[in-house]
Design a protein around this motif. Structure first.
Motif, PDB file in Angstrom:
ATOM      1  N   HIS A   1      10.233   7.682   1.480  1.00  0.00           N
ATOM      2  CA  HIS A   1       8.835   7.669   1.924  1.00  0.00           C
ATOM      3  C   HIS A   1       8.483   6.314   2.545  1.00  0.00           C
ATOM      4  CE1 HIS A   1       4.565   8.546   2.032  1.00  0.00           C
ATOM      5  NE2 HIS A   1       4.319   7.469   1.317  1.00  0.00           N
ATOM      6  N   LEU A   2       8.906   5.239   1.898  1.00  0.00           N
ATOM      7  CA  LEU A   2       8.627   3.899   2.412  1.00  0.00           C
ATOM      8  C   LEU A   2       9.341   3.659   3.735  1.00  0.00           C
ATOM      9  CD1 LEU A   2       7.305   1.162   2.079  1.00  0.00           C
ATOM     10  CD2 LEU A   2       9.149   0.519   0.509  1.00  0.00           C
ATOM     11  N   LYS A   3      10.617   4.031   3.812  1.00  0.00           N
ATOM     12  CA  LYS A   3      11.398   3.836   5.040  1.00  0.00           C
ATOM     13  C   LYS A   3      10.802   4.604   6.216  1.00  0.00           C
ATOM     14  CE  LYS A   3      15.607   4.918   7.482  1.00  0.00           C
ATOM     15  NZ  LYS A   3      15.298   3.988   8.519  1.00  0.00           N
ATOM     16  N   VAL A   4      10.507   5.872   6.015  1.00  0.00           N
ATOM     17  CA  VAL A   4       9.975   6.708   7.094  1.00  0.00           C
ATOM     18  C   VAL A   4       8.630   6.166   7.572  1.00  0.00           C
ATOM     19  CG1 VAL A   4       9.050   9.013   7.614  1.00  0.00           C
ATOM     20  CG2 VAL A   4      11.258   8.785   6.454  1.00  0.00           C
ATOM     21  N   THR A   5       7.784   5.748   6.639  1.00  0.00           N
ATOM     22  CA  THR A   5       6.478   5.205   7.010  1.00  0.00           C
ATOM     23  C   THR A   5       6.628   3.922   7.824  1.00  0.00           C
ATOM     24  OG1 THR A   5       5.465   6.173   5.030  1.00  0.00           O
ATOM     25  CG2 THR A   5       4.256   4.402   6.122  1.00  0.00           C
ATOM     26  N   LEU A   6       7.497   3.012   7.382  1.00  0.00           N
ATOM     27  CA  LEU A   6       7.702   1.762   8.117  1.00  0.00           C
ATOM     28  C   LEU A   6       8.333   2.010   9.485  1.00  0.00           C
ATOM     29  CD1 LEU A   6       8.888  -0.536   5.195  1.00  0.00           C
ATOM     30  CD2 LEU A   6       6.681  -0.587   6.373  1.00  0.00           C
ATOM     31  N   ASP A   7       9.313   2.913   9.552  1.00  0.00           N
ATOM     32  CA  ASP A   7       9.918   3.257  10.846  1.00  0.00           C
ATOM     33  C   ASP A   7       8.860   3.800  11.805  1.00  0.00           C
ATOM     34  OD1 ASP A   7      12.453   2.467  10.082  1.00  0.00           O
ATOM     35  OD2 ASP A   7      13.238   4.505   9.852  1.00  0.00           O
ATOM     36  N   ASP A   8       7.980   4.670  11.299  1.00  0.00           N
ATOM     37  CA  ASP A   8       6.936   5.259  12.140  1.00  0.00           C
ATOM     38  C   ASP A   8       5.934   4.213  12.618  1.00  0.00           C
ATOM     39  OD1 ASP A   8       8.053   7.767  11.899  1.00  0.00           O
ATOM     40  OD2 ASP A   8       6.599   8.489  10.431  1.00  0.00           O
ATOM     41  N   MET A   9       5.572   3.286  11.745  1.00  0.00           N
ATOM     42  CA  MET A   9       4.536   2.310  12.086  1.00  0.00           C
ATOM     43  C   MET A   9       5.055   1.135  12.910  1.00  0.00           C
ATOM     44  SD  MET A   9       1.973   2.210   8.882  1.00  0.00           S
ATOM     45  CE  MET A   9       0.684   1.570   9.941  1.00  0.00           C
TER      46      MET A   9
ATOM     47  N   GLY B   1       8.580   0.827  14.069  1.00  0.00           N
ATOM     48  CA  GLY B   1       9.891   1.025  14.663  1.00  0.00           C
ATOM     49  C   GLY B   1      10.939   0.624  13.639  1.00  0.00           C
ATOM     50  N   GLY B   2      12.141   0.957  13.884  1.00  0.00           N
ATOM     51  CA  GLY B   2      13.156   0.684  12.865  1.00  0.00           C
ATOM     52  C   GLY B   2      14.367   0.020  13.481  1.00  0.00           C
ATOM     53  N   PRO B   3      15.404   0.007  12.723  1.00  0.00           N
ATOM     54  CA  PRO B   3      15.536   0.689  11.437  1.00  0.00           C
ATOM     55  C   PRO B   3      15.148  -0.192  10.248  1.00  0.00           C
ATOM     56  CG  PRO B   3      17.692  -0.063  12.151  1.00  0.00           C
ATOM     57  CD  PRO B   3      16.704  -0.460  13.222  1.00  0.00           C
ATOM     58  N   TRP B   4      14.265   0.336   9.406  1.00  0.00           N
ATOM     59  CA  TRP B   4      13.961  -0.288   8.123  1.00  0.00           C
ATOM     60  C   TRP B   4      14.936   0.269   7.100  1.00  0.00           C
ATOM     61  CZ3 TRP B   4      10.542  -4.094   6.795  1.00  0.00           C
ATOM     62  CH2 TRP B   4       9.684  -4.517   7.812  1.00  0.00           C
ATOM     63  N   ASN B   5      15.292  -0.552   6.141  1.00  0.00           N
ATOM     64  CA  ASN B   5      16.191  -0.169   5.063  1.00  0.00           C
ATOM     65  C   ASN B   5      15.469  -0.431   3.760  1.00  0.00           C
ATOM     66  OD1 ASN B   5      18.896   0.120   6.656  1.00  0.00           O
ATOM     67  ND2 ASN B   5      17.918  -1.739   7.382  1.00  0.00           N
ATOM     68  N   VAL B   6      15.561   0.521   2.828  1.00  0.00           N
ATOM     69  CA  VAL B   6      14.841   0.405   1.563  1.00  0.00           C
ATOM     70  C   VAL B   6      15.768   0.805   0.427  1.00  0.00           C
ATOM     71  CG1 VAL B   6      12.849   1.176   0.226  1.00  0.00           C
ATOM     72  CG2 VAL B   6      12.668   0.987   2.720  1.00  0.00           C
ATOM     73  N   ILE B   7      15.869  -0.069  -0.565  1.00  0.00           N
ATOM     74  CA  ILE B   7      16.630   0.211  -1.780  1.00  0.00           C
ATOM     75  C   ILE B   7      15.667   0.078  -2.949  1.00  0.00           C
ATOM     76  CG2 ILE B   7      18.559  -0.502  -3.246  1.00  0.00           C
ATOM     77  CD1 ILE B   7      19.794  -1.714  -0.640  1.00  0.00           C
ATOM     78  N   VAL B   8      15.649   1.081  -3.818  1.00  0.00           N
ATOM     79  CA  VAL B   8      14.776   1.082  -4.987  1.00  0.00           C
ATOM     80  C   VAL B   8      15.623   1.389  -6.204  1.00  0.00           C
ATOM     81  CG1 VAL B   8      12.766   2.150  -6.089  1.00  0.00           C
ATOM     82  CG2 VAL B   8      12.848   1.946  -3.597  1.00  0.00           C
TER      83      VAL B   8
ATOM     84  N   GLU C   1       0.833  -1.207   0.000  1.00  0.00           N
ATOM     85  CA  GLU C   1       0.000   0.000   0.000  1.00  0.00           C
ATOM     86  C   GLU C   1       0.867   1.257   0.000  1.00  0.00           C
ATOM     87  OE1 GLU C   1      -2.595  -0.399   3.375  1.00  0.00           O
ATOM     88  OE2 GLU C   1      -3.790  -1.972   2.410  1.00  0.00           O
ATOM     89  N   VAL C   2       1.927   1.239   0.808  1.00  0.00           N
ATOM     90  CA  VAL C   2       2.813   2.408   0.883  1.00  0.00           C
ATOM     91  C   VAL C   2       3.591   2.566  -0.426  1.00  0.00           C
ATOM     92  CG1 VAL C   2       4.732   3.483   2.119  1.00  0.00           C
ATOM     93  CG2 VAL C   2       2.968   2.267   3.390  1.00  0.00           C
ATOM     94  N   VAL C   3       4.021   1.457  -1.030  1.00  0.00           N
ATOM     95  CA  VAL C   3       4.728   1.527  -2.315  1.00  0.00           C
ATOM     96  C   VAL C   3       3.828   2.178  -3.367  1.00  0.00           C
ATOM     97  CG1 VAL C   3       5.598   0.132  -4.239  1.00  0.00           C
ATOM     98  CG2 VAL C   3       6.345  -0.352  -1.905  1.00  0.00           C
ATOM     99  N   LYS C   4       2.585   1.730  -3.452  1.00  0.00           N
ATOM    100  CA  LYS C   4       1.655   2.305  -4.439  1.00  0.00           C
ATOM    101  C   LYS C   4       1.432   3.786  -4.171  1.00  0.00           C
ATOM    102  CE  LYS C   4      -0.534  -2.130  -5.210  1.00  0.00           C
ATOM    103  NZ  LYS C   4      -1.698  -2.988  -4.942  1.00  0.00           N
ATOM    104  N   ASP C   5       1.293   4.166  -2.901  1.00  0.00           N
ATOM    105  CA  ASP C   5       1.141   5.571  -2.538  1.00  0.00           C
ATOM    106  C   ASP C   5       2.391   6.367  -2.897  1.00  0.00           C
ATOM    107  OD1 ASP C   5      -0.265   7.776  -1.157  1.00  0.00           O
ATOM    108  OD2 ASP C   5       1.349   7.571   0.319  1.00  0.00           O
ATOM    109  N   SER C   6       3.561   5.760  -2.729  1.00  0.00           N
ATOM    110  CA  SER C   6       4.824   6.433  -3.046  1.00  0.00           C
ATOM    111  C   SER C   6       4.909   6.821  -4.517  1.00  0.00           C
ATOM    112  CB  SER C   6       6.009   5.530  -2.695  1.00  0.00           C
ATOM    113  OG  SER C   6       6.055   5.274  -1.320  1.00  0.00           O
TER     114      SER C   6
ATOM    115  N   LYS D   1      14.903   7.695  -5.020  1.00  0.00           N
ATOM    116  CA  LYS D   1      15.338   8.076  -3.676  1.00  0.00           C
ATOM    117  C   LYS D   1      14.152   8.527  -2.835  1.00  0.00           C
ATOM    118  CE  LYS D   1      17.893  11.577  -1.139  1.00  0.00           C
ATOM    119  NZ  LYS D   1      16.718  12.070  -0.426  1.00  0.00           N
ATOM    120  N   ASP D   2      13.274   9.331  -3.407  1.00  0.00           N
ATOM    121  CA  ASP D   2      12.108   9.815  -2.670  1.00  0.00           C
ATOM    122  C   ASP D   2      11.132   8.686  -2.341  1.00  0.00           C
ATOM    123  OD1 ASP D   2      13.135  12.385  -2.738  1.00  0.00           O
ATOM    124  OD2 ASP D   2      11.898  13.017  -4.438  1.00  0.00           O
ATOM    125  N   ILE D   3      10.974   7.741  -3.271  1.00  0.00           N
ATOM    126  CA  ILE D   3      10.124   6.574  -3.023  1.00  0.00           C
ATOM    127  C   ILE D   3      10.689   5.768  -1.856  1.00  0.00           C
ATOM    128  CG2 ILE D   3       9.376   4.346  -3.972  1.00  0.00           C
ATOM    129  CD1 ILE D   3       9.221   5.782  -6.728  1.00  0.00           C
ATOM    130  N   ALA D   4      12.001   5.512  -1.890  1.00  0.00           N
ATOM    131  CA  ALA D   4      12.654   4.749  -0.822  1.00  0.00           C
ATOM    132  C   ALA D   4      12.518   5.464   0.517  1.00  0.00           C
ATOM    133  CB  ALA D   4      14.126   4.523  -1.166  1.00  0.00           C
TER     134      ALA D   4
END
Length: 96
Positions: free
Chosen positions: A42-50, A52-59, A24-29, A37-40
Motif C-alpha cells: 500500500h505504501l509503495k503503490v501510493t508513493l509510486d503514484d504520487m 513516481g518510482g520506483p519506491w521500495n518498502v520493507i516492513v 500519513e500513508v503508514v497510519k492509513d495502512s 506485506k500488504d502495508i508495504a
C-alpha cells in the motif's frame, strides 16, 4: 493523548513534505491492511503514484539492510513495533 503512537526515526534523508506524507500513508495502512506485506505494498503503490518510482518498502520486526537511494528519498523508522525501510532508487528505464 491516549492511542497516539509516535514514530521513532532511526535515520532519514527526506524532505519534510515527503516525510509527512509517508507517515500519513503508514497510519492509513495500519487501518486498511492486515499483513506487513500488504502495508508495504500500500505504501509503495501510493508513493509510486504520487512521486513516481520506483519506491521500495520493507516492513517487519527484525531485519537489516544496506541500500543505495536517491538523495532526499530515504526513511528508516519504527512505528507500532514495526520497522520501516522506505527509499527510492533511480528509474533505470527512463521517464514514464
Amino acid at each position: 493523548m491516549v492511542g497516539f503512537v509516535k514514530p521513532v526515526m532511526k535515520k532519514k534523508d527526506i524532505g519534510k513534505r515527503e516525510e509527512k506524507l509517508v507517515m500519513e500513508v503508514v497510519k492509513d495502512s495500519f487501518k486498511r491492511c492486515k499483513t506487513e506485506k500488504d502495508i508495504a505494498e500500500h505504501l509503495k503503490v501510493t508513493l509510486d503514484d504520487m512521486y513516481g518510482g520506483p519506491w521500495n518498502v520493507i516492513v517487519g520486526e527484525r531485519f537489516g539492510g544496506v541500500v543505495t537511494h536517491i538523495p532526499k528519498h530515504f526513511m528508516y523508522f519504527t512505528y507500532k513495533k514495526k520497522d520501516f525501510l522506505v527509499y527510492c532508487t533511480k528509474n533505470m528505464k527512463g521517464p514514464r
